[in-house]
Design a protein around this motif. Structure first.
Motif, PDB file in Angstrom:
ATOM      1  N   VAL A   1      98.003  91.207  40.581  1.00  0.00           N
ATOM      2  CA  VAL A   1      98.986  90.406  41.318  1.00  0.00           C
ATOM      3  C   VAL A   1      98.237  89.239  41.954  1.00  0.00           C
ATOM      4  N   ALA A   2      98.517  88.025  41.486  1.00  0.00           N
ATOM      5  CA  ALA A   2      97.807  86.839  42.002  1.00  0.00           C
ATOM      6  C   ALA A   2      98.363  86.447  43.365  1.00  0.00           C
ATOM      7  N   THR A   3      97.471  86.104  44.294  1.00  0.00           N
ATOM      8  CA  THR A   3      97.887  85.634  45.617  1.00  0.00           C
ATOM      9  C   THR A   3      97.768  84.118  45.693  1.00  0.00           C
ATOM     10  N   ILE A   4      98.447  83.537  46.682  1.00  0.00           N
ATOM     11  CA  ILE A   4      98.453  82.088  46.870  1.00  0.00           C
ATOM     12  C   ILE A   4      97.306  81.709  47.796  1.00  0.00           C
ATOM     13  N   ASP A   5      96.493  80.737  47.383  1.00  0.00           N
ATOM     14  CA  ASP A   5      95.402  80.247  48.218  1.00  0.00           C
ATOM     15  C   ASP A   5      95.866  78.983  48.933  1.00  0.00           C
ATOM     16  N   ASP A   6      96.047  79.086  50.251  1.00  0.00           N
ATOM     17  CA  ASP A   6      96.458  77.920  51.025  1.00  0.00           C
ATOM     18  C   ASP A   6      95.514  77.759  52.210  1.00  0.00           C
ATOM     19  N   SER A   7      95.808  76.822  53.090  1.00  0.00           N
ATOM     20  CA  SER A   7      94.953  76.550  54.242  1.00  0.00           C
ATOM     21  C   SER A   7      95.606  76.982  55.550  1.00  0.00           C
ATOM     22  N   GLU A   8      96.714  77.724  55.487  1.00  0.00           N
ATOM     23  CA  GLU A   8      97.437  78.132  56.686  1.00  0.00           C
ATOM     24  C   GLU A   8      96.895  79.455  57.201  1.00  0.00           C
ATOM     25  N   ASP A   9      96.609  79.518  58.494  1.00  0.00           N
ATOM     26  CA  ASP A   9      96.132  80.750  59.118  1.00  0.00           C
ATOM     27  C   ASP A   9      97.315  81.673  59.371  1.00  0.00           C
ATOM     28  N   LYS A  10      97.343  82.836  58.715  1.00  0.00           N
ATOM     29  CA  LYS A  10      98.461  83.775  58.809  1.00  0.00           C
ATOM     30  C   LYS A  10      97.936  85.174  59.103  1.00  0.00           C
TER      31      LYS A  10
END
Length: 207
Positions: A37-46
């Motif tokens: 299951v591929a995850t999304i790489d973003d720059s938002e701290d969650k």
């Protein structure tokens, strides 16, 4: 053998196309197969989330009543945005010695004015659910209604009672699927945030 799976998540780490019902092929003579299951790489701290893969009942195979799903924790690798420091105040210019005092003026008092277009502040967060077979559909409600939620966290007891089928901020709900063969009470623990306000709520039901 064709095996039916369902991919769900808590949080927001998987693209919409990677969620929902999927199929994998178990080659002849094999007892296992990898499913990524591929995850999304973003720059938002969650906050950290979870991804769950559940085997769906189908003709041609028998499911285990205990080991019918797998769950992994997704840890966010982004840092929070740095807090900017206010600029240093400039030194005041030197004044002449013994200046003439200026007449003092006092501002007229005025009534405080409410801010225009205030941001909605979350004051209540509650869950209601309804059953459909082995599925429970839960909707959440906020007070006020336009309070925008983020970072939804979900947990439940007992852990092997079932799994989260899907969660959607857009539709304001999530789906819990009771494990085949489990009959008993389940308690859902949900947390979320709106701005800098964090609230938690629980609800119980019976599979």
């Amino acid at each position: 053998m064709m095996v039916s799976l369902t991919v769900g998540e808590t949080g927001n780490y998987v693209d919409a196309g990677g969620l929902g019902e999927k199929q994998v092929i178990l080659p002849a003579g094999s007892t296992s197969v990898d499913y990524v299951v591929a995850t999304i790489d973003d720059s938002e701290d969650k906050v950290d989330g979870e991804v769950t893969v559940t085997i769906n009942p189908a003709d041609g195979y028998i499911m285990s009543e205990i080991d019918d799903s797998a769950q992994v924790v997704v840890k966010d690798n982004d840092e929070p945005e740095p807090v900017s420091q206010p600029p240093e105040p400039e030194p005041e210019p030197e004044s002449d010695p013994d200046p003439e005092p200026e007449p003092e003026t006092r501002p007229r008092p005025s009534d405080p004015q409410p801010p225009s277009n205030p941001e909605p502040t979350l004051t209540d967060f509650s869950l209601t659910g309804r059953a459909s077979g082995d599925f429970w559909i839960f909707n959440w409600h906020t007070e006020p209604e336009d309070a925008e939620l983020s970072n939804l966290g979900l947990d439940w007891e007992p852990y092997n009672a079932g799994s989260i089928w899907d969660a959607s901020f857009y539709y304001g709900n999530f789906i819990f699927r009771c494990r085949s063969g489990y009959r008993g009470n389940v308690t859902i623990y949900a947390t979320s945030t709106s701005g800098n306000v964090t609230l938690a709520t629980t609800t119980s039901f019976r599979c």
